[in-house]
Design a protein around this motif. Structure first.
Motif, PDB file in Angstrom:
ATOM      1  N   ARG A 119      -4.431  42.760 -42.984  1.00 27.68           N
ATOM      2  CA  ARG A 119      -3.314  42.783 -42.043  1.00 27.68           C
ATOM      3  C   ARG A 119      -2.032  43.170 -42.776  1.00 27.68           C
ATOM      4  O   ARG A 119      -1.804  42.778 -43.916  1.00 27.68           O
ATOM      5  N   ARG A 120      -1.207  43.915 -42.078  1.00 27.03           N
ATOM      6  CA  ARG A 120       0.049  44.360 -42.649  1.00 27.03           C
ATOM      7  C   ARG A 120       1.082  44.445 -41.534  1.00 27.03           C
ATOM      8  O   ARG A 120       0.846  45.019 -40.477  1.00 27.03           O
ATOM      9  N   LYS A 121       2.218  43.847 -41.785  1.00 27.71           N
ATOM     10  CA  LYS A 121       3.278  43.806 -40.789  1.00 27.71           C
ATOM     11  C   LYS A 121       4.552  44.330 -41.423  1.00 27.71           C
ATOM     12  O   LYS A 121       5.010  43.787 -42.442  1.00 27.71           O
ATOM     13  N   GLU A 122       5.113  45.377 -40.848  1.00 21.79           N
ATOM     14  CA  GLU A 122       6.360  45.925 -41.372  1.00 21.79           C
ATOM     15  C   GLU A 122       7.497  44.937 -41.117  1.00 21.79           C
ATOM     16  O   GLU A 122       7.603  44.356 -40.046  1.00 21.79           O
ATOM     17  N   ILE A 123       8.333  44.767 -42.144  1.00 21.21           N
ATOM     18  CA  ILE A 123       9.460  43.841 -42.057  1.00 21.21           C
ATOM     19  C   ILE A 123      10.753  44.646 -42.095  1.00 21.21           C
ATOM     20  O   ILE A 123      11.025  45.344 -43.073  1.00 21.21           O
ATOM     21  N   ASN A 124      11.544  44.567 -41.034  1.00 28.92           N
ATOM     22  CA  ASN A 124      12.819  45.282 -41.049  1.00 28.92           C
ATOM     23  C   ASN A 124      13.992  44.427 -40.571  1.00 28.92           C
ATOM     24  O   ASN A 124      15.071  44.922 -40.345  1.00 28.92           O
ATOM     25  N   TYR A 128      14.658  37.789 -41.772  1.00 27.83           N
ATOM     26  CA  TYR A 128      13.254  37.394 -41.859  1.00 27.83           C
ATOM     27  C   TYR A 128      12.762  37.335 -43.307  1.00 27.83           C
ATOM     28  O   TYR A 128      11.816  36.621 -43.608  1.00 27.83           O
ATOM     29  N   PHE A 129      13.405  38.093 -44.203  1.00 27.75           N
ATOM     30  CA  PHE A 129      12.957  38.148 -45.594  1.00 27.75           C
ATOM     31  C   PHE A 129      12.935  36.770 -46.244  1.00 27.75           C
ATOM     32  O   PHE A 129      11.945  36.373 -46.841  1.00 27.75           O
ATOM     33  N   CYS A 130      14.040  36.056 -46.130  1.00 30.51           N
ATOM     34  CA  CYS A 130      14.122  34.723 -46.750  1.00 30.51           C
ATOM     35  C   CYS A 130      13.094  33.782 -46.135  1.00 30.51           C
ATOM     36  O   CYS A 130      12.430  33.020 -46.845  1.00 30.51           O
ATOM     37  N   LYS A 131      12.953  33.831 -44.824  1.00 33.29           N
ATOM     38  CA  LYS A 131      11.982  32.972 -44.145  1.00 33.29           C
ATOM     39  C   LYS A 131      10.563  33.301 -44.578  1.00 33.29           C
ATOM     40  O   LYS A 131       9.735  32.407 -44.757  1.00 33.29           O
ATOM     41  N   LEU A 132      10.278  34.595 -44.728  1.00 30.84           N
ATOM     42  CA  LEU A 132       8.932  35.010 -45.129  1.00 30.84           C
ATOM     43  C   LEU A 132       8.626  34.589 -46.563  1.00 30.84           C
ATOM     44  O   LEU A 132       7.538  34.084 -46.850  1.00 30.84           O
ATOM     45  N   LEU A 195       6.315  30.222 -39.486  1.00 32.32           N
ATOM     46  CA  LEU A 195       6.634  31.559 -39.003  1.00 32.32           C
ATOM     47  C   LEU A 195       5.640  31.957 -37.942  1.00 32.32           C
ATOM     48  O   LEU A 195       4.466  31.561 -37.989  1.00 32.32           O
ATOM     49  N   ASP A 196       6.073  32.790 -37.039  1.00 31.45           N
ATOM     50  CA  ASP A 196       5.176  33.367 -36.029  1.00 31.45           C
ATOM     51  C   ASP A 196       4.648  34.670 -36.597  1.00 31.45           C
ATOM     52  O   ASP A 196       5.329  35.693 -36.568  1.00 31.45           O
ATOM     53  N   LEU A 197       3.445  34.620 -37.173  1.00 32.15           N
ATOM     54  CA  LEU A 197       2.890  35.823 -37.810  1.00 32.15           C
ATOM     55  C   LEU A 197       2.148  36.684 -36.807  1.00 32.15           C
ATOM     56  O   LEU A 197       1.632  36.229 -35.837  1.00 32.15           O
TER      57      LEU A 197
END
Length: 197
Positions: A119-124, A128-132, A195-197
């Motif tokens: 699985r791969r989810k683009e992060i933009n 969200y970066f800090c939470k992830l 987090l809601d993944l």
């Protein structure tokens, strides 16, 4: 698709995969170390790493794919029809297959080790970066393996805060997102890791 975003140059992704069935990906310390060595061989050339966590039966990564020029040099392909996504997927496949073959040989097992689709989810979203990163580092806490992220030896948490030791992680960029090392540690102490993944 939500969990199968295409790879593009310079973009950030949360990548994760799980062992098949009730199998474990890692049975002993050496397995974790070998997995990271395979990662360094196949993934480090194509991506910058911001955080990771290796759990007994799954893993999480936060990476940024390198730019088009770097990837084309690695692929030795300057063709207009170069399939960027396909090349990154092949590197990811080579990485996991390399580990699985060695693991199977060592453990005298046969068949698939990982689920078919990583699985791969683009992060933009910058917030969200800090939470992830927090979520990734708290994974072993969430699953009951330890009480604090610093107690888990197979994540990037300790490598990030140990500024006296060199690291291939994008440590400075991580600190920039959090506002510094103190803020990084405080965020991990105070924020929930859901987090809601």
């Amino acid at each position: 698709m939500k969990y199968f975003d295409k790879f593009h140059p310079d973009n950030f992704y949360h990548i994760y995969n799980h062992a098949v069935g009730k199998e474990n990906l890692f049975r002993k310390h050496d397995n974790f170390i070998f997995f990271l060595s395979r990662y360094d061989k196949y993934i480090s050339p194509i991506a910058k790493t911001f955080s990771y966590c290796l759990m007994p039966n799954h893993f999480h990564l936060l990476i940024q794919i390198r730019n088009d020029k770097v990837i084309r040099l690695l692929a030795k392909n300057d063709n207009d029809e170069f399939d960027f996504h396909k090349f990154i997927m092949q590197q990811l496949s080579n990485f996991l297959n390399s580990y699985a073959k060695a693991f199977n040989k060592q453990c005298n097992r046969r068949g698939a080790l990982f689920l078919d689709f990583t699985r791969r989810k683009e992060i933009n979203d910058e917030s969200y970066f800090c939470k992830l990163i927090n979520y990734i580092h708290h994974n072993p806490v969430h699953h009951g393996f330890c009480k604090l992220p610093s107690e888990w030896n197979y994540s990037s948490y300790n490598s990030i805060i140990n500024i006296n030791k060199s690291s291939k992680l994008e440590r400075n960029a991580v600190f920039d997102w959090f506002g510094g090392i103190e803020e990084f540690v405080e965020f991990h102490q105070n924020e929930k890791s859901i987090l809601d993944l």
